[in-house]
Design an enzyme around this catalytic site. Structure first.
Site, mmCIF file in Angstrom:
data_model
loop_
_atom_site.group_PDB
_atom_site.id
_atom_site.type_symbol
_atom_site.label_atom_id
_atom_site.label_comp_id
_atom_site.label_asym_id
_atom_site.label_seq_id
_atom_site.Cartn_x
_atom_site.Cartn_y
_atom_site.Cartn_z
ATOM 1 N N GLY A 164 -44.659 103.669 55.252
ATOM 2 C CA GLY A 164 -45.628 102.986 56.088
ATOM 3 C C GLY A 164 -46.817 102.445 55.325
ATOM 4 O O GLY A 164 -46.912 102.562 54.095
ATOM 5 N N ASP A 202 -45.110 105.704 49.969
ATOM 6 C CA ASP A 202 -44.125 106.351 49.099
ATOM 7 C C ASP A 202 -43.649 105.447 47.961
ATOM 8 O O ASP A 202 -43.496 105.897 46.822
ATOM 9 C CB ASP A 202 -42.941 106.884 49.910
ATOM 10 C CG ASP A 202 -42.321 105.856 50.845
ATOM 11 O OD1 ASP A 202 -42.787 104.694 50.869
ATOM 12 O OD2 ASP A 202 -41.377 106.223 51.577
ATOM 13 N N CYS A 263 -34.670 95.950 64.015
ATOM 14 C CA CYS A 263 -35.299 96.831 63.023
ATOM 15 C C CYS A 263 -36.284 97.749 63.732
ATOM 16 O O CYS A 263 -36.784 97.431 64.820
ATOM 17 C CB CYS A 263 -36.007 95.983 61.965
ATOM 18 S SG CYS A 263 -36.819 96.947 60.661
ATOM 19 N N CYS A 265 -39.249 98.103 63.105
ATOM 20 C CA CYS A 265 -40.562 97.466 63.215
ATOM 21 C C CYS A 265 -40.662 96.560 64.436
ATOM 22 O O CYS A 265 -41.752 96.106 64.785
ATOM 23 C CB CYS A 265 -40.881 96.675 61.953
ATOM 24 S SG CYS A 265 -39.951 95.138 61.789
ATOM 25 N N CYS A 270 -34.444 92.292 59.454
ATOM 26 C CA CYS A 270 -35.253 92.609 58.271
ATOM 27 C C CYS A 270 -34.345 93.026 57.115
ATOM 28 O O CYS A 270 -33.234 93.524 57.327
ATOM 29 C CB CYS A 270 -36.237 93.741 58.579
ATOM 30 S SG CYS A 270 -37.539 93.315 59.737
ATOM 31 N N GLU A 272 -34.506 95.551 55.420
ATOM 32 C CA GLU A 272 -34.221 96.980 55.582
ATOM 33 C C GLU A 272 -32.945 97.229 56.389
ATOM 34 O O GLU A 272 -32.235 98.203 56.147
ATOM 35 C CB GLU A 272 -35.416 97.646 56.252
ATOM 36 C CG GLU A 272 -35.308 99.152 56.391
ATOM 37 C CD GLU A 272 -36.622 99.762 56.838
ATOM 38 O OE1 GLU A 272 -36.675 100.253 57.978
ATOM 39 O OE2 GLU A 272 -37.588 99.731 56.048
#
Length: 373
Positions: A164, A202, A263, A265, A270, A272
């Protein structure tokens, strides 16, 4: 500044440091950091070596080395081997019992990892517990306290690598995969533990770890972390980029297929949704893996070219990234950018076993508490 023949604009100064006098305490902290940095980077030195290499006076070096020895950071290691004229120089170095950091990694799906890490990035104790979306600070604090009890050494602080967008105060502004929104993670955990706590994205802390402890080129590196989600960390001229929105590296939420899967989000298609570890596990042939590699290269190429990055690191499960996908990324780079750039960019793989988020979280503590990068 008012520009000639233009309407004056108000310039934002929110990101600037205030201008003022350097306080004695600031100078002392800086000088301590110089000494520790030299010893971390180059190993044991004599006091005379440190004075020469840091440009500090011998009196200042002697005073600060004594202080750091009293605090348990440094220890005398005996005289330098070899024959020298005059009195042999006594070497000082980082103590094997120096304070340590507690590091926490929230990047994996369903798992919270923690470790006790020394100043050189060595993991001394490691623990892992289940952690699911919706679990609260108490679960994180419990693991940190368990790690605290597992070492007799003084704890310098706690570092956390979390998915995040994370601001400079350690507040998780938004983490879709964890369901967090404006969670004051560092402050709440600090209150629970009574220790300094520092939190970062991260991928950013993983990039710092690859730079500090690995083979990363911190003058221009993009580290793409591939796990339950996808994130990026960028190092330029020795520093991790954050930007005014603290969103630098959120490359996993660049849309590559508007008609793709939903996704976390809220958008569709995306990067991801194609490149996360769960998505890659569903691929059953090399053509599909090559297609994902092409999508990834299409997103990375303008970033790499614009910023002049020479080191691209894929940090994730080797069994999912090696072969067709990695070859596709390398081939696409060669076709999508200037030959001068393509010939100088290396795209390499670092496996998850290197524990970059844990060591990066410890490096975050080392920097915030000691000024050592």
């Amino acid at each position: 500044m008012t520009q000639i023949n233009e309407t004056p604009r108000r310039r934002t100064t929110a990101g600037r440091r205030p201008v003022g006098k350097v306080l004695p305490g600031d100078a002392r902290r800086h000088h301590r950091a110089l000494i520790l940095q030299q010893l971390v980077d180059d190993g044991a030195r004599s006091r005379a070596d440190l004075a020469r290499e840091t440009s500090l006076t011998r009196v200042t070096i002697s005073d600060l080395v004594s202080e750091l020895m009293d605090e348990g950071f440094l220890v005398e290691l005996g005289t330098r081997p070899g024959t020298h004229m005059g009195k042999p120089a006594t070497l000082v170095g980082i103590s094997e019992e120096a304070p340590v950091a507690i590091a926490l990694d929230l990047s994996a799906d369903g798992v919270l990892s923690g470790a006790v890490v020394d100043l050189g990035g060595l993991i001394l104790v490691r623990e892992q517990v289940a952690f699911s979306r919706g679990d609260d600070i108490a679960a994180i604090a419990a693991l940190a306290q368990h790690l605290r009890d597992a070492t007799p050494r003084r704890i310098l602080g706690v570092g956390i690598g979390t998915p995040g967008i994370v601001d400079t105060h350690g507040t998780v502004v938004i983490a879709p995969n964890l369901g967090w929104d404006n969670l004051d993670l560092a402050a709440q955990l600090s209150a629970a533990l009574g220790l300094p706590v520092h939190a970062g994205n991260d991928s950013n802390v993983a990039a710092v770890a690859e730079s500090a402890f690995g083979a990363g080129d911190d003058q221009g590196m993009l580290l793409l972390m591939i796990g339950s989600g996808v994130g990026g960390g960028v190092m330029i001229d020795g520093r991790a980029l954050a930007g005014p929105l603290q969103s630098s590296g959120e490359i996993g939420h660049v849309v590559v297929d508007p008609d793709g899967r939903q996704c976390a989000c809220g958008n569709r298609g995306c990067l991801e949704t194609f490149l996360s570890a769960p998505a890659l596990k569903q691929l059953d042939n090399d053509d599909a893996r090559r297609d994902v590699g092409l999508k990834l290269a299409t997103v990375l190429t303008p970033v790499v070219t614009t910023l002049g990055i020479a080191d691209v690191v894929l940090y994730g499960p080797a069994e999912l990234l090696e072969g067709a996908l990695l070859d596709s990324v390398r081939g696409a780079f060669a076709q999508q950018t200037l030959p001068f750039v393509a010939q100088r960019v290396q795209v390499r793989l670092v496996p998850m076993r290197d524990e970059l988020v844990l060591t990066g979280a410890a490096a975050l503590v080392r920097y915030r508490e000691l000024g050592v990068v």
